[in-house]
Every structure is written in C-alpha cells, then in structure tokens.
Design an enzyme around this catalytic site. Structure first.
Site, mmCIF file in Angstrom:
data_model
loop_
_atom_site.group_PDB
_atom_site.id
_atom_site.type_symbol
_atom_site.label_atom_id
_atom_site.label_comp_id
_atom_site.label_asym_id
_atom_site.label_seq_id
_atom_site.Cartn_x
_atom_site.Cartn_y
_atom_site.Cartn_z
ATOM 1 N N SER A 312 0.815 -1.207 0.000
ATOM 2 C CA SER A 312 0.000 0.000 0.000
ATOM 3 C C SER A 312 0.861 1.275 0.000
ATOM 4 O O SER A 312 1.610 1.511 -0.942
ATOM 5 C CB SER A 312 -0.956 -0.041 1.192
ATOM 6 O OG SER A 312 -1.967 0.916 1.078
ATOM 7 N N ASP A 323 11.155 5.067 -9.423
ATOM 8 C CA ASP A 323 10.893 5.709 -10.714
ATOM 9 C C ASP A 323 11.624 7.034 -10.866
ATOM 10 O O ASP A 323 11.942 7.444 -11.991
ATOM 11 C CB ASP A 323 9.395 5.936 -10.894
ATOM 12 C CG ASP A 323 8.661 4.659 -11.288
ATOM 13 O OD1 ASP A 323 9.313 3.598 -11.344
ATOM 14 O OD2 ASP A 323 7.445 4.725 -11.541
ATOM 15 N N LYS A 337 -0.653 -4.058 -3.419
ATOM 16 C CA LYS A 337 -1.952 -3.446 -3.096
ATOM 17 C C LYS A 337 -1.956 -2.035 -3.671
ATOM 18 O O LYS A 337 -1.397 -1.118 -3.091
ATOM 19 C CB LYS A 337 -2.204 -3.409 -1.586
ATOM 20 C CG LYS A 337 -3.552 -2.787 -1.228
ATOM 21 C CD LYS A 337 -3.766 -2.750 0.272
ATOM 22 C CE LYS A 337 -5.102 -2.101 0.624
ATOM 23 N NZ LYS A 337 -5.131 -0.652 0.369
#
Length: 413
Positions: A312, A323, A337
C-alpha cells in the site's frame, strides 16, 4: 350522504393509525436502521471505484436488502456486511464502532494492546504476524514475523476478519490475552502464550547509525507504518543521523503494511527535490497527481529494503523513489496493493472503508496484485527483530555493499 361520511371517517381513522405506527418507537428504530443501510449503500454508490459494482445491479440490491426486517443495529451491520460482500473486494468493508475507534487510535500513533502488526495471507487464509513492534509485549514474548496466530483467547482465527482479530488483541492495559502460535512456514510445535497488554506509543520509526564500514557511516531508518506522525518521525531521524555524519541511508520498508496515503506522500517529499510521487485514478478515469517540490532533507545515496509484506503506502513510497532514480530497491517483490480507501463515519460510531481509486507509480505502473520488483532481488528467510542488520540479514548486507561500492566509486571519480 351518511354512507359518504362513513367512508370518510374510516379513511381518517386508517390514516391516523398509519401515522401512529410510523411514529411509534418500533417503526422509528426500524427507520434509523434502514437509513444506516441506505447511507452505506449511497456512499458506495457515489464513490466506489468500480461503477459496475462487480457486474451487478447495485440499485436492485438496494431494493432487495431494504426488504429485510432490521430490528436492531447488529442485524443492520450484518446486512451491510452481506451487501458489501457482493462486491467481492475485501478492502471495502464496514467497521463496527470498536473497530473504527481502534483504527483511529492506530493511525493516530498510540494504542493499548500486545503490539503486533498482522495480516491475512490471501493464499492460505492464515492470520500471520507481519512484525512485532519494537519493545512491545509481543516481542518480549518471542513472537516473530512469519508466525501464524491460530487462536485468540480460544477463538479460531480462521473465523475472524482482520479487524476482528486486531480488536480481540487490543484492550485495557494490564489485562491478558491468550494466543496460540506456530511458525507459518513449518509444521512445528504449537505454542500457547499469555501476554499482558500494555499502553504502546506507536512511533513508527527506528533509527540508528551503522558504522561497521570504516569511514562510511550509514544511517539506518526502519519505518513500520504510515501513521499520522510518520513524516515528522522520519524528519527527526534524518536530522539526528545527519548530525552524526551519515554518508548514506538504508530505508527499511520490509513488513510495512501501509497506512495513510498522505503520510506516504509526505515521507516521499523528504527524499525528493522534485518529480511526481504518485498518480491516482478514480472510477471516471480522472487522474490526479502528487509531486515533490524542492524540500528534500538529504541528497545522500539511498537503498530501500522491501519484501512481500511491503504494501500500500509503502509501495507508493518505494515506487516513487525507484521511478525517480532516487534510491535503489533491494529485497523481494512487494505485496501488490494498488487500491486507495476513503474512510467515512456512520451514525452510531461505525465507519465505512470504501475503495475509491487506484494508484500508479510516477511511470504509470499499475502494481495492484503485481507488486514492485526490486532493482536487486535478494531472497530472505523470515528473521527476528534482533537479527535485523546482522550477518543473518542478507538484504541489509546487500544494501550495505551496494551503498559502499557507490560511495567508493563516486570518490574515485
């Protein structure tokens, strides 16, 4: 004329009887329960991420469940549970008043209980220990990450939801709870443990300076949960480690089940000068983005530890750092999740968690049920808290090697 007067009188009497029944205590209580059901239905209808509602007629379900005789609040809760179960999505759920209060306490940063982070394994259905909190009664009792909780006070945990299990382990400080435990990965002897609940301050951060490599002190920060105080506690940890001369960081998100979305975003901003942190997408396909804006607290090299229980908000942070090329991810693929819940308060103290959006990493990766693959995949058997950072912690040692190599190469160049 007399016949006409007679029928008018009958109609008036019937009208008065209906009004009396409608406003009687029984009818009034029924109407309140019915309204609770309707409010839950409306919240899902307005905001649930899947506007097909699991390919079913949501309005027809409303009419079906309204025909139930809801004589008391528990019957109403069970009916709402049944209605939400038709969505076949476990994160949209009703929280009864005690569960809702417990969740508020947990995200606020303190509670009274045994100090366990738990999760239900989606493949086995077992109630598993994600991690005991440092210094908690559970850790003192020897409970470890990867243990299965078979019973709580004699109640089989396979019959409990995650919230019900957490509620049974919480309670007034000084009271006892009995747990039946065995390691999940091995059919070993079952242990019966009585634990005394204590008041626990849920600071989600543990930090220390690791100086095992000469002249290259590395700051270690473990973040256990994204509660309301997470960003401030990480800020304090970075400031302390900077004063101690740290030259690189290890951010440990292993076994972190997530928490508040906003806390995950705020922690990401501590490490990033700029760049997107996360994209959110609602059921209309409308995207929103959250970004950093030039307030990173340190530019030192960073390694991030993740595993299969990193979930999560932890995955939001890990994905943002990966990224944006801010940190190298080390460990095992994360849980996967990628859904976001909003929490709504209901009359009577209950709450309703509704999945309202999904998130994507800055590079638009949808990781729900897929997880995030680390840059360096290092398998790791479950270890206890006291083994973290030791030779038994292969992922930690891999992060140390990567950071020291990067620092040496940077100095050489």
């Amino acid at each position: 004329m007399k016949k006409s007067t007679f029928w008018i009188t009958i109609l008036i009497i019937c009208s008065l009887l209906l009004n009396w029944l409608f406003w009687s205590p029984i009818a009034s209580a029924f109407t309140q329960n019915q309204e609770l059901l309707l409010q839950s239905w409306r919240l899902v209808n307005q905001s649930y991420i899947d506007n097909s509602f699991n390919n079913q007629n949501w309005w027809s379900l409303r009419q079906q469940f309204l025909k139930r005789h809801l004589y008391n609040r528990e019957e109403t809760y069970k009916t709402i549970d049944e209605m939400l179960a038709t969505l076949n999505e476990p994160f949209t759920r009703l929280l009864r008043p005690e569960q809702y209060r417990n969740l508020q306490v947990s995200t606020a940063g303190e509670l009274s209980g045994v100090g366990l982070q738990i999760n239900i394994n989606p493949e086995t259905g077992n109630l598993e220990v994600v991690a005991p909190l440092r210094g908690s009664p559970a850790e003192s009792a020897g409970i470890k990450a990867g243990d299965c909780i078979l019973k709580i006070d004699g109640v089989d945990t396979t019959a409990l939801t995650l919230d019900e299990a957490a509620t049974k382990m919480r309670g007034q400080s000084g009271t006892q709870v009995s747990l039946t435990i065995r390691p999940c990965h091995a059919q070993k002897t079952v242990h019966y443990i009585n634990i005394t609940r204590e008041h626990i301050s849920l600071s989600p951060v543990f930090a220390e300076l690791d100086s095992q490599i000469q002249d290259i002190p590395i700051g270690y920060i473990r973040l256990n949960q994204f509660s309301a105080n997470a960003a401030q506690d990480v800020t304090d940890a970075i400031a302390k480690l900077e004063q101690q001369g740290t030259k690189a960081y290890i951010l440990d998100l292993r076994n972190n089940p997530g928490g508040l979305l906003q806390a995950g975003i705020e922690v990401a901003r501590l490490w990033l000068n700029d760049g997107t942190i996360v994209h959110t997408v609602n059921r209309q396909g409308i995207q929103d983005s959250f970004s950093a804006f030039g307030s990173a607290l340190t530019k030192a090299p960073l390694a991030v530890l993740v595993n299969g229980k990193t979930a999560s908000a932890s995955e939001i942070l890990a994905g943002a750092l990966q990224d944006n090329s801010r940190g190298i991810l080390v460990g095992e693929k994360t849980f996967g999740k990628g859904l976001i819940q909003s929490l709504f308060e209901l009359p009577g103290g209950a709450g309703l968690a509704v999945t309202v959006a999904k998130y994507e990493t800055p590079n638009h990766r949808d990781i729900h049920r897929l997880g995030i693959l680390p840059d360096e995949v290092i398998p790791q058997d479950p270890i206890g808290h006291r083994q973290i950072g030791t030779d038994a912690d292969l992922q930690y040692q891999a992060a140390i090697n990567l950071l020291t190599s990067a620092i040496v190469m940077a100095h050489a160049s």
